[in-house]
Design an enzyme around this catalytic site. Structure first.
Site, PDB file in Angstrom:
ATOM      1  N   GLU A   1      70.699  75.877  81.868  1.00 16.67           N
ATOM      2  CA  GLU A   1      70.679  74.497  81.363  1.00 16.67           C
ATOM      3  C   GLU A   1      70.032  74.471  79.972  1.00 16.67           C
ATOM      4  OE1 GLU A   1      72.489  72.583  82.786  1.00 16.67           O
ATOM      5  OE2 GLU A   1      72.517  73.047  84.923  1.00 16.67           O
TER       6      GLU A   1
ATOM      7  N   ASP B   1      66.648  43.034  87.487  1.00 16.25           N
ATOM      8  CA  ASP B   1      67.294  42.114  86.556  1.00 16.25           C
ATOM      9  C   ASP B   1      68.098  41.144  87.410  1.00 16.25           C
ATOM     10  OD1 ASP B   1      68.080  41.143  83.973  1.00 16.25           O
ATOM     11  OD2 ASP B   1      70.033  42.089  84.287  1.00 16.25           O
TER      12      ASP B   1
ATOM     13  N   ASP C   1      62.637  40.381  85.799  1.00 18.93           N
ATOM     14  CA  ASP C   1      62.958  39.540  84.643  1.00 18.93           C
ATOM     15  C   ASP C   1      62.214  38.209  84.798  1.00 18.93           C
ATOM     16  OD1 ASP C   1      64.039  38.091  82.588  1.00 18.93           O
ATOM     17  OD2 ASP C   1      66.122  38.287  83.251  1.00 18.93           O
TER      18      ASP C   1
ATOM     19  N   HIS D   1      72.656  45.892  82.840  1.00 18.46           N
ATOM     20  CA  HIS D   1      71.775  45.247  83.820  1.00 18.46           C
ATOM     21  C   HIS D   1      70.737  46.215  84.376  1.00 18.46           C
ATOM     22  CE1 HIS D   1      74.716  42.121  83.394  1.00 18.46           C
ATOM     23  NE2 HIS D   1      75.675  42.961  83.758  1.00 18.46           N
TER      24      HIS D   1
ATOM     25  N   ASP E   1      68.264  47.081  81.618  1.00 14.18           N
ATOM     26  CA  ASP E   1      67.204  46.072  81.538  1.00 14.18           C
ATOM     27  C   ASP E   1      66.206  46.236  82.678  1.00 14.18           C
ATOM     28  OD1 ASP E   1      68.171  44.927  79.231  1.00 14.18           O
ATOM     29  OD2 ASP E   1      69.245  43.301  80.245  1.00 14.18           O
TER      30      ASP E   1
END
Length: 412
Positions: free
Chosen positions: A136, A261, A316, A392, A395
């Site tokens: 990786e 949210d 929120d 969404h 957030d």
């Protein structure tokens, strides 16, 4: 081992590379490809044979983070030794993690690059470290970090082999993708896909999953299975690590954060549960809830059913009553502080962290973070600003980590 025997366990796409390795045609080997491309399998099969053919040499296999080694490269090398029919000749140790070739005492050592001093202090009982394998590659900080490690390992010998294997990050601007394009005479770059692997090695279900993704999301298919850097260069989040997050990893997570949210329709309700490793500045997504037309009572019950009352849920603050509903249900919910400049700062803070996403655990978070791009003007040029759409869970992630951001200097 005869060439015929090796060709029966190594992918056909790697036969030429294997011949080059044993002829020491190059020092550096860059192997990239998507899922099922067999690149890591190839390296794990070659390394033990290189040591056996070169008495007095040892190998070190590296991943960026030490706690990911046992379930990944260590297990991969155990598999390889078994496939080569050599299991009886190798001793497997876990403290420290290494494989020892009984006839000679040669070692394959496994280390994490998160502790550079441990790499510098590697000692071998005789001879020198001739082989390195960076699994990786894109997880490492850049070419400078890999070069520093090689300066510690490539000493005291006449012949060296360095392997770097990775799944190309989605953005073509990622350092690992650009690095592989740089030409150097002592490096052979090899790219492979699952299409070149014998289908019976991968299994019917693997092929089914690949074909389903191709039919439903060609862009994701090209990235995940064909190893293409399909990002346009306008991706907001460049530092994504898209891989499986194991149950063992999750069991070790001790800093849990959760965010919400609020949404109804067409915007969904979005809940995220994550772990933040402060020392390594890495975010790991653990679970999500993403659904339209969920009442506060219904979404709260889903969270309770999962047993997620062990960490604050930062919500929120546009709907304080909804947060109050959660608290009435026994959920430790609180409103986000937000404030002027908080969105811009929060986004920049997230961009500076590595974000690990397992698509099977958090598919909608995967879609949002992978596909979120900067806004563009009518000429297609990137402009400042973060689009307020399809974000969404992004957030919710900002809310979940808001108090960490503020502690580190975010605008309240």
């Amino acid at each position: 081992m005869s060439e015929t025997k090796l060709s029966s366990v190594i992918g056909p796409a790697f036969h030429f590379l294997a011949r080059d390795v044993f002829q020491h045609g190059h020092t550096h080997y860059d192997l990239s490809g998507g899922r099922g491309s067999l690149k890591s399998s190839c390296v794990s099969l070659l390394v033990p044979l290189i040591l056996i053919a070169n008495p007095g040499t040892h190998a070190v296999v590296l991943r960026k983070v030490a706690n990911t080694i046992r379930d990944s490269v260590y297990a991969q090398y155990l598999w390889a030794i078994g496939e080569l029919g050599m299991a009886a000749y190798w001793d497997a140790k876990v403290q420290p993690m290494e494989l020892i070739y009984r006839p000679t005492g040669q070692k394959i050592m496994f280390r994490g690059a998160d502790d550079p001093m441990k790499i510098k202090s590697i000692k071998v009982p005789f001879g020198y470290i001739a082989v390195t394998h960076f699994e990786e590659k894109d997880q490492f900080a850049g070419r400078a970090e890999i070069r520093t490690i090689l300066q510690s390992t490539m000493r005291g010998g006449s012949k060296f082999w360095n392997f770097e294997s990775y799944n190309p990050p989605i953005s073509r601007d990622n350092w690992a993708n650009k690095d592989s394009l740089e030409e150097r005479k002592d490096r052979l770059c090899h790219k492979s896909t699952y299409l070149e692997a014998p289908s019976e090695w991968l299994g019917e279900q693997f092929i089914t999953e690949a074909e389903h993704l191709k039919a439903t999301d060609e862009r994701a298919y090209r990235h995940e299975y064909l190893g293409e850097a399909v990002g346009t260069g306008g991706n907001v989040f460049e530092n994504l690590e898209l891989r499986e997050i194991t149950d063992r990893e999750i069991a070790s997570f001790d800093r849990i954060y959760q965010g919400v949210d609020w949404g109804w329709f067409p915007d969904p309700f979005a809940f995220i549960r994550l772990h933040y490793d402060r020392a390594r500045e890495t975010i790991y997504f653990i679970d999500e809830i993403y659904q339209n037309k969920l009442t506060n009572d219904a979404s709260g019950k889903l969270i309770l059913q999962k047993g997620y009352r062990d960490a604050y849920i930062t919500c929120d603050n546009a709907e304080p009553k909804s947060s109050a509903d959660y608290r009435a249900m026994g959920l430790p919910a609180k409103e986000a502080v937000k404030g002027p400049g908080s969105v811009d700062y929060g986004m920049k803070w997230l961009q500076r962290r590595k974000i690990v996403i397992d698509r099977r655990r958090t598919p909608h978070a995967y879609d949002e973070f992978v596909n979120y791009e900067y806004e563009r003007n009518k000429d297609g040029e990137i402009i400042s600003g973060y689009p307020d759409k399809d974000n969404h869970l992004i957030d919710a992630t900002r809310y979940a980590l808001e108090r960490i951001c503020r502690i580190m200097g975010a605008t309240a």
